[in-house]
Design a protein around this motif. Structure first.
Motif, mmCIF file in Angstrom:
data_model
loop_
_atom_site.group_PDB
_atom_site.id
_atom_site.type_symbol
_atom_site.label_atom_id
_atom_site.label_comp_id
_atom_site.label_asym_id
_atom_site.label_seq_id
_atom_site.Cartn_x
_atom_site.Cartn_y
_atom_site.Cartn_z
ATOM 1 N N LEU A 19 -4.334 1.388 18.879
ATOM 2 C CA LEU A 19 -3.672 2.390 19.765
ATOM 3 C C LEU A 19 -2.039 2.050 19.851
ATOM 4 C CD1 LEU A 19 -6.633 3.300 22.114
ATOM 5 C CD2 LEU A 19 -5.554 4.896 20.455
ATOM 6 N N GLN A 20 -2.154 0.761 20.345
ATOM 7 C CA GLN A 20 -0.339 0.467 20.493
ATOM 8 C C GLN A 20 0.582 0.633 19.223
ATOM 9 O OE1 GLN A 20 0.987 -0.462 23.980
ATOM 10 N NE2 GLN A 20 2.404 0.355 22.723
ATOM 11 N N LEU A 21 -0.275 0.095 18.222
ATOM 12 C CA LEU A 21 0.580 0.111 17.099
ATOM 13 C C LEU A 21 0.776 1.653 16.537
ATOM 14 C CD1 LEU A 21 1.223 -1.996 14.605
ATOM 15 C CD2 LEU A 21 -0.707 -1.529 13.418
ATOM 16 N N ALA A 22 -0.058 2.598 16.826
ATOM 17 C CA ALA A 22 0.034 3.682 16.365
ATOM 18 C C ALA A 22 1.082 4.332 17.327
ATOM 19 C CB ALA A 22 -1.085 4.592 16.492
ATOM 20 N N ALA A 23 1.322 4.039 18.555
ATOM 21 C CA ALA A 23 2.178 4.750 19.480
ATOM 22 C C ALA A 23 3.646 4.138 18.931
ATOM 23 C CB ALA A 23 2.130 4.059 20.753
ATOM 24 N N ALA A 36 4.109 5.858 10.371
ATOM 25 C CA ALA A 36 3.729 4.979 9.190
ATOM 26 C C ALA A 36 2.548 4.543 8.832
ATOM 27 C CB ALA A 36 4.650 3.635 9.902
ATOM 28 N N LEU A 37 1.537 4.965 9.886
ATOM 29 C CA LEU A 37 0.164 5.008 9.513
ATOM 30 C C LEU A 37 -0.498 6.124 9.556
ATOM 31 C CD1 LEU A 37 -1.841 3.822 12.563
ATOM 32 C CD2 LEU A 37 0.586 3.452 12.677
ATOM 33 N N ARG A 38 -1.675 6.370 8.704
ATOM 34 C CA ARG A 38 -1.943 7.701 8.476
ATOM 35 C C ARG A 38 -3.387 8.141 9.430
ATOM 36 N NH1 ARG A 38 1.184 10.679 7.297
ATOM 37 N NH2 ARG A 38 -0.460 12.163 6.446
ATOM 38 N N GLY A 39 -3.739 7.013 10.162
ATOM 39 C CA GLY A 39 -4.806 7.435 11.064
ATOM 40 C C GLY A 39 -5.396 6.280 11.561
ATOM 41 N N LEU A 40 -6.162 6.640 12.785
ATOM 42 C CA LEU A 40 -6.887 5.379 13.624
ATOM 43 C C LEU A 40 -8.349 5.592 13.517
ATOM 44 C CD1 LEU A 40 -4.581 5.440 16.833
ATOM 45 C CD2 LEU A 40 -4.883 3.651 15.165
ATOM 46 N N VAL A 41 -9.045 4.573 13.407
ATOM 47 C CA VAL A 41 -10.636 4.533 13.547
ATOM 48 C C VAL A 41 -10.782 3.520 14.811
ATOM 49 C CG1 VAL A 41 -12.728 4.065 12.354
ATOM 50 C CG2 VAL A 41 -10.979 4.916 10.963
ATOM 51 N N LEU A 42 -11.471 3.796 15.877
ATOM 52 C CA LEU A 42 -11.575 3.165 16.817
ATOM 53 C C LEU A 42 -13.062 2.906 17.238
ATOM 54 C CD1 LEU A 42 -8.881 4.787 19.122
ATOM 55 C CD2 LEU A 42 -8.694 2.848 17.527
ATOM 56 N N VAL A 43 -13.607 1.892 17.748
ATOM 57 C CA VAL A 43 -14.807 1.489 17.864
ATOM 58 C C VAL A 43 -15.050 1.111 19.354
ATOM 59 C CG1 VAL A 43 -17.184 0.606 17.297
ATOM 60 C CG2 VAL A 43 -15.663 1.145 15.382
ATOM 61 N N ASN A 44 -15.692 1.713 20.289
ATOM 62 C CA ASN A 44 -15.819 1.230 21.626
ATOM 63 C C ASN A 44 -14.205 0.709 21.921
ATOM 64 O OD1 ASN A 44 -18.454 2.028 21.829
ATOM 65 N ND2 ASN A 44 -19.091 0.427 21.008
ATOM 66 N N SER A 104 0.626 -1.097 0.089
ATOM 67 C CA SER A 104 -0.156 -0.062 0.083
ATOM 68 C C SER A 104 0.787 1.017 -0.130
ATOM 69 C CB SER A 104 -1.038 0.041 1.315
ATOM 70 O OG SER A 104 -1.656 -1.336 1.274
ATOM 71 N N ASP A 105 0.486 2.378 -0.494
ATOM 72 C CA ASP A 105 0.957 3.790 -0.427
ATOM 73 C C ASP A 105 0.572 4.307 0.853
ATOM 74 O OD1 ASP A 105 1.859 3.692 -3.256
ATOM 75 O OD2 ASP A 105 -0.402 3.752 -3.650
ATOM 76 N N GLU A 106 -0.603 4.022 1.513
ATOM 77 C CA GLU A 106 -0.878 4.566 2.979
ATOM 78 C C GLU A 106 -1.644 3.673 3.597
ATOM 79 O OE1 GLU A 106 0.499 7.504 3.951
ATOM 80 O OE2 GLU A 106 0.615 8.539 2.110
ATOM 81 N N VAL A 107 -1.566 3.468 5.033
ATOM 82 C CA VAL A 107 -2.228 2.513 5.670
ATOM 83 C C VAL A 107 -3.117 3.093 6.876
ATOM 84 C CG1 VAL A 107 -2.292 0.503 7.160
ATOM 85 C CG2 VAL A 107 -0.679 0.494 5.084
#
Length: 255
Positions: free
Chosen positions: A107-111, A116-124, A91-94
């Motif tokens: 969240l841990q992956l983003a930290a 290297a990732l472009r954003g987070l979508v969190l559900v509960n 992918s070009d972006e994830v």
């Protein structure tokens, strides 16, 4: 150990002709004692818009609670980390998303991965609990292997996430022990976040949302309340809202 047919991973290739010629990947993680079945409709909805989608099956899930009790947070996180690397190569972006414990893993992956990732979508997402009985887990897990399950907290009649009917306590303790480490790492998260929170959630109490909002460093943070869904909102009445708004979020943060 046999895997439930609906618990198999989901993998869909990107369709760059639908996304401006760029390959955009979305990695989604299911929650504790659940399986890919709980978020496959979400993944399919994103794939229909041209995004490459990966929904891995976390170790110990989709088989038996006894097997889950032989796994730990490190096993679950390692699987998500490997899936991220595979998707990133294609992918070009994830963008990464998750339901409940899947949100905590995201969240841990983003930290750890930063931009290297472009954003987070969190559900509960779950990063804490106010329940006092969990204080007994370090001892109780050696005496009682499991307690009644937390699956199928769904308001919509007939909803079924195909999760375990029992909650394994050794695995539960592993998850909650790592919550403490994750809460310390929230400050390292700077990517855009879209967070959906059910107004009524019988699994994750409001403390998780309060902690995330207070500690995360992301300046681009959007919170959406789901009024017609319980915990497993990706299979509930507000699922179309999650699908539509997360697709728009992915498009925005990867543009």
């Amino acid at each position: 150990m046999a895997i439930h047919p609906l618990a198999s991973p989901l993998s869909r290739p990107a369709s760059p002709e639908q996304t401006g010629g760029r390959r955009i990947g979305v990695l989604l993680s299911h929650g504790f004692t659940g399986s890919p079945a709980s978020i496959k409709p979400w993944g399919e909805a994103l794939a229909a818009r041209g995004y490459g989608v990966e929904v891995p099956r976390l170790p110990g899930h989709g088989t038996s609670w006894q097997e889950l009790n032989r796994t730990t947070w490190d096993d679950w996180y390692a699987e998500l980390d490997r899936a991220f690397d595979r998707l990133a190569r294609e992918s070009d972006e994830v963008v990464v998303g998750g339901l409940s414990m899947g949100g905590a893993l995201a969240l841990q992956l983003a930290a750890d991965r930063g931009e290297a990732l472009r954003g987070l979508v969190l559900v509960n997402p779950a990063v804490a609990t106010t329940r006092k009985d969990v204080l007994a887990l370090p001892v109780l897990k050696w005496v009682v292997p499991s307690l009644p399950g937390i699956a199928n907290d769904i308001k919509k009649p007939g909803g079924e996430e195909h999760g375990y009917l029992r909650t394994p306590l050794k695995a539960t303790h592993s998850m909650m022990r790592h919550w403490r480490l994750l809460r310390e790492d929230l400050v390292r998260i700077t990517v855009p976040v879209l967070l959906f929170k059910s107004a009524v959630d019988h699994v994750v109490d409001p403390s998780s949302l309060e902690i995330i909002k207070a500690r995360i460093s992301s300046r681009d943070f959007t919170e959406r309340s789901l009024e017609e869904s319980f915990h497993v909102a990706t299979l509930d009445n507000d699922a179309p809202t999650i699908f539509e708004e997360s697709a728009a979020f992915v498009a925005r943060v990867t543009s």
